[in-house]
Design a protein around this motif. Structure first.
Motif, PDB file in Angstrom:
ATOM      1  N   HIS A   1       0.837  -1.200   0.000  1.00 30.50           N
ATOM      2  CA  HIS A   1       0.000   0.000   0.000  1.00 30.50           C
ATOM      3  C   HIS A   1       0.875   1.254   0.000  1.00 30.50           C
ATOM      4  O   HIS A   1       0.684   2.168  -0.817  1.00 30.50           O
ATOM      5  CB  HIS A   1      -0.901  -0.055   1.238  1.00 30.50           C
ATOM      6  CG  HIS A   1      -1.688   1.179   1.519  1.00 30.50           C
ATOM      7  ND1 HIS A   1      -2.199   2.002   0.546  1.00 30.50           N
ATOM      8  CD2 HIS A   1      -2.060   1.745   2.707  1.00 30.50           C
ATOM      9  CE1 HIS A   1      -2.855   2.997   1.110  1.00 30.50           C
ATOM     10  NE2 HIS A   1      -2.777   2.870   2.415  1.00 30.50           N
ATOM     11  N   ARG A   2       1.843   1.302   0.893  1.00 30.31           N
ATOM     12  CA  ARG A   2       2.729   2.463   0.937  1.00 30.31           C
ATOM     13  C   ARG A   2       3.568   2.555  -0.338  1.00 30.31           C
ATOM     14  O   ARG A   2       3.737   3.645  -0.906  1.00 30.31           O
ATOM     15  CB  ARG A   2       3.643   2.397   2.158  1.00 30.31           C
ATOM     16  CG  ARG A   2       4.613   3.577   2.248  1.00 30.31           C
ATOM     17  CD  ARG A   2       5.650   3.355   3.336  1.00 30.31           C
ATOM     18  NE  ARG A   2       5.069   3.486   4.661  1.00 30.31           N
ATOM     19  CZ  ARG A   2       5.727   3.169   5.787  1.00 30.31           C
ATOM     20  NH1 ARG A   2       6.961   2.672   5.713  1.00 30.31           N
ATOM     21  NH2 ARG A   2       5.146   3.317   6.961  1.00 30.31           N
ATOM     22  N   LEU A   3       4.080   1.434  -0.795  1.00 32.70           N
ATOM     23  CA  LEU A   3       4.971   1.427  -1.945  1.00 32.70           C
ATOM     24  C   LEU A   3       4.272   1.915  -3.209  1.00 32.70           C
ATOM     25  O   LEU A   3       4.808   2.731  -3.968  1.00 32.70           O
ATOM     26  CB  LEU A   3       5.532   0.016  -2.153  1.00 32.70           C
ATOM     27  CG  LEU A   3       6.585  -0.151  -3.251  1.00 32.70           C
ATOM     28  CD1 LEU A   3       7.823   0.675  -2.965  1.00 32.70           C
ATOM     29  CD2 LEU A   3       6.953  -1.628  -3.388  1.00 32.70           C
ATOM     30  N   THR A   4       3.058   1.432  -3.449  1.00 30.14           N
ATOM     31  CA  THR A   4       2.350   1.864  -4.653  1.00 30.14           C
ATOM     32  C   THR A   4       1.877   3.305  -4.529  1.00 30.14           C
ATOM     33  O   THR A   4       1.809   4.031  -5.538  1.00 30.14           O
ATOM     34  CB  THR A   4       1.169   0.921  -4.984  1.00 30.14           C
ATOM     35  OG1 THR A   4       0.632   1.282  -6.265  1.00 30.14           O
ATOM     36  CG2 THR A   4       0.060   0.994  -3.957  1.00 30.14           C
ATOM     37  N   ASP A   5       1.570   3.764  -3.325  1.00 31.67           N
ATOM     38  CA  ASP A   5       1.198   5.170  -3.150  1.00 31.67           C
ATOM     39  C   ASP A   5       2.370   6.092  -3.463  1.00 31.67           C
ATOM     40  O   ASP A   5       2.177   7.222  -3.925  1.00 31.67           O
ATOM     41  CB  ASP A   5       0.714   5.420  -1.720  1.00 31.67           C
ATOM     42  CG  ASP A   5      -0.704   4.938  -1.489  1.00 31.67           C
ATOM     43  OD1 ASP A   5      -1.357   4.494  -2.457  1.00 31.67           O
ATOM     44  OD2 ASP A   5      -1.166   5.000  -0.330  1.00 31.67           O
ATOM     45  N   ILE A   6       3.586   5.634  -3.227  1.00 32.12           N
ATOM     46  CA  ILE A   6       4.776   6.443  -3.506  1.00 32.12           C
ATOM     47  C   ILE A   6       5.115   6.456  -4.991  1.00 32.12           C
ATOM     48  O   ILE A   6       5.467   7.501  -5.542  1.00 32.12           O
ATOM     49  CB  ILE A   6       5.977   5.923  -2.686  1.00 32.12           C
ATOM     50  CG1 ILE A   6       5.743   6.159  -1.190  1.00 32.12           C
ATOM     51  CG2 ILE A   6       7.278   6.612  -3.118  1.00 32.12           C
ATOM     52  CD1 ILE A   6       6.794   5.513  -0.295  1.00 32.12           C
ATOM     53  N   TYR A   7       4.988   5.294  -5.661  1.00 31.24           N
ATOM     54  CA  TYR A   7       5.480   5.167  -7.044  1.00 31.24           C
ATOM     55  C   TYR A   7       4.410   4.896  -8.093  1.00 31.24           C
ATOM     56  O   TYR A   7       4.679   5.045  -9.282  1.00 31.24           O
ATOM     57  CB  TYR A   7       6.532   4.053  -7.114  1.00 31.24           C
ATOM     58  CG  TYR A   7       7.765   4.374  -6.306  1.00 31.24           C
ATOM     59  CD1 TYR A   7       8.726   5.263  -6.779  1.00 31.24           C
ATOM     60  CD2 TYR A   7       7.959   3.807  -5.039  1.00 31.24           C
ATOM     61  CE1 TYR A   7       9.853   5.569  -6.030  1.00 31.24           C
ATOM     62  CE2 TYR A   7       9.081   4.116  -4.284  1.00 31.24           C
ATOM     63  CZ  TYR A   7      10.027   5.002  -4.771  1.00 31.24           C
ATOM     64  OH  TYR A   7      11.131   5.307  -4.024  1.00 31.24           O
TER      65      TYR A   7
END
Length: 526
Positions: A141-147
């Motif tokens: 969730h965090r990773l896709t929100d960043i990239y």
């Protein structure tokens, strides 16, 4: 000599006769039982590592420092900087912007996907399997929100499947799968079965919490993540967002600060166990002690001071005088430097004569090395529910009630950093009386409080700001910035991906847009 040959033949015959029988168990006989392997390993260990790394506890914490602090805290104007922190002025540093991507796959995703793979068909470890699925969603969730578009369905399979060039999944598909995973995992958790031991750093600290309580808390975390994911979709697809938010509410959410999802760190283990944000800002790296490196932003300070926020007395301190008195605090404006030119901090309005007179975060409350890293909180849940209620969705109470609950929870949460940072019920009520919820300004009020409640978790502050547009930050337009004076909308893929995974990388670029700080992710509909 002939006699010797006959003797050797007699001695060898028994061995030759039994060889076919021995080969039936050849692999077993030739396996070192004292050597650890996948079948003899303990999945809980990899689970612990994945979760700990998620809080930034890799050896050099590049993800935490470079993305959460150098970029997100500065872009969100909770911190300010006059030296080299690129996010304060939207300067592009490819290595820093790519740091989270580079660290997440080997340090987090590798371990959590291994846990899921080895526990999937083990009925005895079904709770470990489903808890790992929830944790995996939290990580991705965090990773896709960043990239945005990232390797997801094929990620973490380098060891098991020898897949070293995973495809990039579209963020829309990632979100739909994450929601499905949360729904299935929450329903499958079973309090009658074994739970992870003290390797569960979030809800079984010490390993002595009753199974029913651990399972209940993980279910609430799953539905609270579902709520957050659902609200992320509000700009992209209001109807889908409503469906998942209401499902999350029905499932049961984090309902008190006692149920907050956080990891309590250990100050004795060095970089691998201490609170890494604290270690960077006030510990080993001393960012708040280096003049002008990490001060509290004027934007954040003005919000706290102008509203007589009771949190201020515990959040800030003036280095020059060591004062914690709210009236003494002063925020540093974003967009200045110390280069003796037109944007030198000495030329900023209200410059106090010494950068040590600008406030920094209070190391005795927020920046303790053994302090908590919060992942999902009751305050965040209630403020998201407040917005959902304002949108007319069925989430139990009205927007004002959820808003008041969220503000109260955020203020009382400070006591989980330090027992000395306790805000009384009377102080909370006085604040709410002075700043009542007004529906005409509801989106602004709710999401500005969400921003304040995400202090130290600047990843989340940035993500919700991109979704909601609040608080209404005034961007800086520093000479040489990479965005035309606009606050960045995403971080950058590593340049190494172009070399190691070119086909899938280029497909993602073609679908999502240029690998630039200004390219929005899918749910960030402009």
């Amino acid at each position: 000599m002939k006699s010797l040959h006959k003797l050797l033949l007699v001695l060898c015959l028994p061995a030759l006769l039994v060889m076919p029988a021995c080969t039936k168990n050849f692999e077993d006989l030739n396996t070192d039982k004292n050597k650890s392997g996948e079948n003899s390993g303990v999945p809980e260990y990899n689970f612990t590592r994945a979760i700990l790394e998620f809080t930034g506890n890799s050896d050099y914490s590049y993800d935490t420092w470079r993305v959460n602090i150098i970029y997100c805290s500065m872009m969100m104007q909770q911190l300010a900087n006059v030296s080299w922190y690129a996010g304060d002025k939207y300067i592009q540093n490819d290595g820093w912007a790519a740091a989270y991507f580079e660290r997440a796959y080997p340090d987090q995703i590798k371990y959590i996907t291994d846990v899921i793979r080895v526990t999937k068909d083990n009925a005895f470890l079904s709770n470990q399997y489903n808890i790992a699925r929830i944790a995996k969603v939290m990580i991705f969730h965090r990773l896709t929100d960043i990239y945005g578009d990232i390797p997801y369905s094929e990620a973490g399979k380098g060891y098991s499947d020898r897949n070293f060039a995973p495809k990039y999944d579209a963020q829309q598909e990632i979100y739909m799968d994450m929601l499905k995973e949360l729904d299935e995992a929450a329903k499958a958790l079973d309090a009658t079965k074994a739970i992870p031991g003290q390797g569960d750093l979030i809800y079984n600290k010490g390993g002595a919490i009753p199974a029913a309580q651990v399972v209940a808390n993980w279910k609430k975390l799953a539905y609270s993540l579902m709520l957050r994911l659902g609200m992320r979709l509000s700009k992209r697809d209001d109807a889908v967002a409503k469906t998942w938010v209401e499902k999350a509410y029905t499932g049961g959410l984090i309902s008190s600060n006692e149920e907050n999802a956080f990891i309590l760190h250990d100050a004795s283990g060095g970089r691998t166990t201490v609170n890494r944000v604290s270690n960077i800002l006030s510990g080993e790296w001393h960012a708040i002690d280096n003049v002008g490196e990490a001060c509290i932003s004027k934007t954040f300070m003005d919000f706290l001071k102008n509203n007589n926020d009771p949190r201020l007395q515990y959040i800030a301190v003036v280095p020059a005088s060591n004062s914690e008195v709210p009236a003494d605090q002063l925020g540093m404006p974003n967009g200045y430097d110390s280069n003796e030119g037109a944007t030198d901090i000495k030329k900023a309005p209200g410059y106090p004569g010494d950068t040590k007179k600008y406030s920094v975060l209070n190391r005795n409350v927020l920046l303790k090395l053994n302090g908590p890293t919060f992942l999902v909180t009751y305050a965040q849940v209630e403020l998201l529910l407040a917005e959902a209620a304002k949108r007319g969705w069925s989430v139990g109470a009205d927007a004002a009630t959820h808003y008041n609950n969220g503000v109260k929870a955020a203020m009382e949460q400070l006591a989980q950093y330090s027992a000395n940072a306790s805000i009384s019920g009377a102080e909370v009520q006085a604040y709410l009386t002075a700043h009542p919820y007004k529906d005409t300004d509801g989106y602004n009020q709710i999401n500005t409080q969400y921003w304040a409640a995400c202090v130290l978790d600047w990843y989340e502050a940035w993500a919700n700001w991109r979704r909601s547009g609040y608080p209404q930050l005034t961007p800086v337009n520093y000479v040489g910035n990479a965005t035309g004076g606009k606050i960045p909308r995403r971080m950058l893929y590593p340049s190494s991906e172009l070399a190691s995974n070119p086909t899938n990388y280029q497909e993602a670029i073609k679908r999502q847009g240029t690998n630039a700080l200004t390219t929005p992710v899918w749910w960030d509909k402009q």
